[in-house]
Enzyme design. Structure first.
Site, PDB file in Angstrom:
ATOM      1  CB  CYS A 259     -10.975 -16.602  41.586  1.00  0.00           C
ATOM      2  SG  CYS A 259     -10.237 -15.131  40.902  1.00  0.00           S
ATOM      3  CD  GLU A 260     -12.889 -22.956  40.783  1.00  0.00           C
ATOM      4  OE1 GLU A 260     -12.864 -24.022  41.427  1.00  0.00           O
ATOM      5  OE2 GLU A 260     -13.643 -22.752  39.838  1.00  0.00           O
TER       6      GLU A 260
ATOM      7  NE  ARG B  40      -3.847 -41.752  30.178  1.00  0.00           N
ATOM      8  CZ  ARG B  40      -4.627 -40.897  30.868  1.00  0.00           C
ATOM      9  NH1 ARG B  40      -4.108 -39.809  31.390  1.00  0.00           N
ATOM     10  NH2 ARG B  40      -5.903 -41.156  31.051  1.00  0.00           N
TER      11      ARG B  40
HETATM   12  N1  LLP Z   1     -11.465 -45.709  23.506  1.00  0.00           N
HETATM   13  C1  LLP Z   1     -12.511 -45.299  24.248  1.00  0.00           C
HETATM   14  C2  LLP Z   1     -13.835 -45.887  23.995  1.00  0.00           C
HETATM   15  C3  LLP Z   1     -12.323 -44.335  25.254  1.00  0.00           C
HETATM   16  O1  LLP Z   1     -13.363 -43.940  25.998  1.00  0.00           O
HETATM   17  C4  LLP Z   1     -11.025 -43.805  25.483  1.00  0.00           C
HETATM   18  C5  LLP Z   1     -10.807 -42.793  26.513  1.00  0.00           C
HETATM   19  C6  LLP Z   1      -9.964 -44.257  24.668  1.00  0.00           C
HETATM   20  C7  LLP Z   1     -10.218 -45.231  23.701  1.00  0.00           C
HETATM   21  C8  LLP Z   1      -8.572 -43.762  24.824  1.00  0.00           C
HETATM   22  O2  LLP Z   1      -8.082 -44.056  26.083  1.00  0.00           O
HETATM   23  P1  LLP Z   1      -6.537 -43.823  26.407  1.00  0.00           P
HETATM   24  O3  LLP Z   1      -5.728 -44.757  25.538  1.00  0.00           O
HETATM   25  O4  LLP Z   1      -6.201 -42.405  26.125  1.00  0.00           O
HETATM   26  O5  LLP Z   1      -6.426 -44.142  27.846  1.00  0.00           O
HETATM   27  N2  LLP Z   1      -9.472 -37.194  30.515  1.00  0.00           N
HETATM   28  C9  LLP Z   1      -8.953 -38.359  31.196  1.00  0.00           C
HETATM   29  C10 LLP Z   1      -8.973 -39.580  30.300  1.00  0.00           C
HETATM   30  C11 LLP Z   1     -10.321 -39.873  29.745  1.00  0.00           C
HETATM   31  C12 LLP Z   1     -10.338 -41.057  28.821  1.00  0.00           C
HETATM   32  C13 LLP Z   1     -11.655 -41.186  28.134  1.00  0.00           C
HETATM   33  N3  LLP Z   1     -11.745 -42.275  27.210  1.00  0.00           N
HETATM   34  C14 LLP Z   1      -7.569 -38.050  31.722  1.00  0.00           C
HETATM   35  O6  LLP Z   1      -7.081 -36.944  31.539  1.00  0.00           O
HETATM   36  O7  LLP Z   1      -6.974 -38.899  32.363  1.00  0.00           O
END
Ligand code: LLP
Length: 422
Positions: free
Chosen positions: A344-345, A277
């Site tokens: 539709c939600e 992110r």
């Molecule tokens: N490493 C592992 C083992 C992870 O599970 C994740 C994210 C990352 C790195 C990267 O994390 P980041 O730096 O992006 O925070 N869909 C959700 C976020 C799910 C994150 C899953 N794992 C959202 O939209 O907030």
């Protein structure tokens, strides 16, 4: 200067006006700023330079080939969680030896493909998985490099659906079991090379304190394992750095690096991080068009052509995304607005209770900070095709994923012979 700006009241992403993109690509679409992604990558590298870590871009945040290649050109490796992501990264040009493969449920065929490709490391999340990796490696006549993902039981203080480091979460192996697992691997798993720990406590962390607690536990375990005679030469410290979606204070990179340097500075280990992110979130917009405006007594519904299938975060995580008009100006509306899609939600909204200027049909809106887990999590719910993605680089832009057609998704399906007559 930011990469996403108004110039004479028109929204630009780098040197390209959003309106110009919308002139050639129908809404809704995602667009991303190369400059912002590259800046984030370099800022992170710079902040962490003392330990010269490898940055494994967490491809799940935005797996578009062009995005992955943008990071590959900066020297990044990748963190993947499926064979699909692995193949994408290889296609985008990331060498296999700069790829870590994580995830709680790797299948034997995924493990086999990853080993044959020669990935740098598989992060293992359970004891049965470790045995499976050993068996697959043995059948291939290979030694598998493995990192043990530990669960430090630390509260990342983030949304419940994206916290991963508590003992009630499915991720990782209880930290205290690590010595037993290392002993067992050394004794009976001949096709495993286990010299690494990995940890990831959650995503969208705004508070750095949980990192300090978790990282200390990992460093202590490293010393304990070494004292038991095990070699630990690599620590994968995960991702999770948050961004500011709604004026929250994003974590300060220098404070993060102080924690990392303080805890790992003298440990003599190669270090890796897996940011997703932080690298791509703010670099992306979802551009959508106003279809209708429905003025109610208490609030106004701005009905747009983008929907929860294109960006699920608002409804899935109560995620806040800023909404700004592509053409600025105009009086502020007195009533609060919900920006809703055609699905539709009642959960189909991109934003709720926002203050916006007066809008008209066909006006364009940009949904901010949509570069991470936006397109990546989109679906075809309501038979809406996956939307296009555009990459901007200075004054140029390129369609990096065309819109899927409805026919393409129909073509995946089949009427069984017992239903063939109408
Ligand atoms: N490493 C592992 C083992 C992870 O599970 C994740 C994210 C990352 C790195 C990267 O994390 P980041 O730096 O992006 O925070 N869909 C959700 C976020 C799910 C994150 C899953 N794992 C959202 O939209 O907030």
């Amino acid at each position: 200067m930011s990469s996403i700006n108004y110039v004479n009241e028109e929204l630009f992403i780098e040197g390209v006006s959003i309106e110009a993109i919308a002139g050639s690509i129908e809404t809704p679409f995602y667009c991303y700023s190369t400059a912002l992604m590259v800046r984030r990558y370099r800022d992170l590298r710079e902040a962490l330079k003392l330990l010269k870590p490898t940055i494994y871009y967490a491809v799940k945040a935005n797996p578009n080939l062009a995005v992955v290649r943008t990071f590959s050109h900066q020297g990044a490796g990748a963190d993947v969680v499926s064979v699909g992501e692995l193949r994408r990264c290889l296609a985008a040009g990331i060498p296999a030896n700069k790829i870590v493969f994580a995830g709680v449920g790797k299948t034997r065929s995924e493990i086999s493909e990853a080993l044959k490709e020669g990935v740098f490391q598989l992060n293992v999340e359970s004891e049965p998985e470790l045995i499976a990796i050993n068996e697959v490696a043995e059948s291939l006549g290979l030694i598998a490099s493995v990192g043990l993902r530990v669960n430090p039981d630390v509260d990342a203080k983030t949304h419940a659906k994206i916290t991963t480091g508590l003992k009630e979460n499915k991720f990782g192996i209880e930290l205290d079991r690590a010595p037993y697992i290392f002993e067992n691997a050394a004794r009976s798993l001949e096709n495993i090379s286990l010299k690494s720990l990995s940890v990831h406590i959650g995503s969208q962390l705004l508070d750095l304190a949980p990192y300090r607690i978790a990282y200390r536990k990992v460093a202590e375990m490293t010393l304990r394992l070494r004292a038991l005679g095990f070699e630990i030469d690599h620590l994968d410290l995960g991702g999770g750095l948050g961004i500011s979606y709604n004026a929250e204070k994003a974590p300060d990179l220098n404070s993060f690096s102080e924690i990392v340097n303080d805890i790992f500075g003298d440990l003599d280990c190669k270090i890796g991080f897996e940011p997703g992110r932080y690298l791509v979130g703010d670099a992306g917009l979802l551009v959508t068009k106003v279809l209708y405006i429905k003025k109610g007594r208490d609030k106004t519904f701005i009905i747009v052509d983008g929907a929860m299938n294109d960006l699920i975060r608002p409804t899935l995580y109560e995620g806040y995304h800023g909404v700004i008009p592509v053409h600025r100006g105009g009086e502020i509306q007195t009533k609060l607005c919900d920006i809703v899609g055609p699905i539709c939600e009642s959960g189909d909204y991109l934003a709720q209770d926002r203050v916006l200027p007066e809008l008209n049909e066909n006006d364009l809106l940009a949904i901010k900070s949509a570069g991470a887990y936006g397109a990546a999590m989109s679906s075809t719910y309501n038979s809406r095709p996956l939307v296009p993605e555009v990459l901007v680089n200075g004054g140029e832009f390129c369609l990096i994923r065309r819109r899927q057609t409805v026919q393409e998704s129909i073509d995946l399906e089949k009427i069984p012979n017992w239903l063939e007559t109408d």
